[in-house]
Write a protein that holds these residues in place. Structure first.
Motif, mmCIF file in Angstrom:
data_model
loop_
_atom_site.group_PDB
_atom_site.id
_atom_site.type_symbol
_atom_site.label_atom_id
_atom_site.label_comp_id
_atom_site.label_asym_id
_atom_site.label_seq_id
_atom_site.Cartn_x
_atom_site.Cartn_y
_atom_site.Cartn_z
ATOM 1 N N PRO A 41 2.454 -16.329 3.712
ATOM 2 C CA PRO A 41 1.051 -16.463 3.442
ATOM 3 C C PRO A 41 -0.093 -17.227 4.406
ATOM 4 N N TRP A 54 2.719 -14.892 -3.181
ATOM 5 C CA TRP A 54 1.292 -14.215 -3.586
ATOM 6 C C TRP A 54 1.054 -14.382 -4.995
ATOM 7 N N THR A 59 -2.992 -7.258 0.393
ATOM 8 C CA THR A 59 -2.253 -8.333 1.304
ATOM 9 C C THR A 59 -0.822 -8.412 0.478
ATOM 10 N N ALA A 60 -0.910 -8.656 -0.910
ATOM 11 C CA ALA A 60 0.183 -8.811 -1.583
ATOM 12 C C ALA A 60 1.106 -7.520 -1.356
#
Length: 314
Positions: free
Chosen positions: A41, A69, A25-26
């Motif tokens: 986020p 993140w 996801t980062a």
């Protein structure tokens, strides 16, 4: 559909698709930001934002994205929808209460949702269809009865490869599903909403089941001719009103069909939309098959009714 190579996507959309393929996801967040799509986020395993202002905190600034993140590397990724990101999303739900897939398929069949660029499978077996938004102001909406939502201005969407756990014990990730094989184009959110859940009839145009069926149909034909926009959705809505009042299909075909042709629809498109409206209003009744050959409502067959003095769309 093509699930491998998005050959017809524009450069920016292609960059978004490639970002969704990143391993974490980062990585997705950084890739989207580089593509010019603001990100923020969400709580790991959930869809709620981690930031105080939610989607209003979305950013493309590399340093801010890195900090977000770095604080929580496993945070899910979300993007605001609408003009700020350049994407509108039709959210097709699938859960115990029902599925929106049939309604979405019907909208695709009528050309009201066919311009998607790519789709994403959601963890609950639903679907997100992404459409380009070239700066068009549209409002988000939700139709709980048909299990379809529309995400545009004022909304946001969680994106791949985010992972979500649900209260019923199920879980899963968002993942790319398919790419368009033809150029994508915007979706008209208002027309889609009115097609999926037609508005209540305006009293001035509501047909009277005990009245003259042709007079009722001609009032609705004037409604169609009152403005040129959203032709399929407005025709479907008007035909539903006649069907719900148990007025004859042939009357609807000769009056509403003629008006629709004057607005630029083909006779075949008009007949199909009216027929589908009658099926929608009375799903268990017998309905006529498509008419072979020449239709009875080609332009010039009936005199065009004068439009009303003001629009009546609610």
């Amino acid at each position: 559909m093509n699930t491998h190579q998005p050959t017809v996507l524009d450069q920016r959309t292609r960059a978004v698709v490639e970002a969704f393929r990143a391993p974490s996801t980062a990585d997705v967040a950084h890739a989207l930001a580089r593509a010019g799509v603001p990100v923020f986020p969400c709580v790991p395993g959930a869809k709620c934002p981690r930031t105080k202002r939610g989607f209003q905190d979305a950013t493309t600034d590399p340093g801010t994205v890195a900090r977000m993140w770095r604080q929580r590397p496993d945070a899910n990724v979300a993007i605001p929808t609408g003009r700020v990101s350049g994407f509108d999303v039709v959210d097709v739900d699938a859960h115990e209460a029902g599925s929106g897939q049939a309604a979405f398929d019907n909208a695709l069949h009528h050309g009201l949702a066919s311009g998607w660029a790519f789709t994403v499978h959601t963890p609950h077996a639903g679907l997100h269809a992404y459409y380009p938004n070239p700066g068009i102001e549209q409002r988000s909406w939700a139709l709980s009865k048909v299990h379809v939502d529309f995400r545009s201005d004022g909304g946001y969407i969680v994106v791949p490869p985010s992972y979500v756990e649900y209260e019923d014990g199920t879980s899963g990730t968002y993942r790319l599903a398919a790419f368009a094989t033809a150029p994508a184009f915007p979706v008209d959110g208002v027309a889609l909403r009115d097609f999926l859940q037609p508005p209540r009839p305006d009293p001035a145009f509501a047909p009277n089941p005990s009245g003259d069926p042709r007079a009722a149909a001609e009032r609705l034909a004037r409604y169609l001719l009152s403005e040129p926009g959203y032709r399929h959705a407005r025709l479907f809505w008007a035909a539903c009103r006649l069907a719900e009042a148990s007025h004859d299909y042939e009357v609807a075909l000769s009056t509403l069909g003629s008006a629709a042709v004057q607005l630029g629809l083909s006779a075949r498109e008009a007949e199909r939309t009216i027929r589908n409206a009658y099926r929608h209003a009375h799903p268990h009744a017998a309905h006529p098959a498509p008419s072979p050959g020449t239709n009875t409502f080609e332009p010039g067959v009936r005199h065009r009714a004068a439009p009303p003095s003001q629009a009546v769309i609610s």
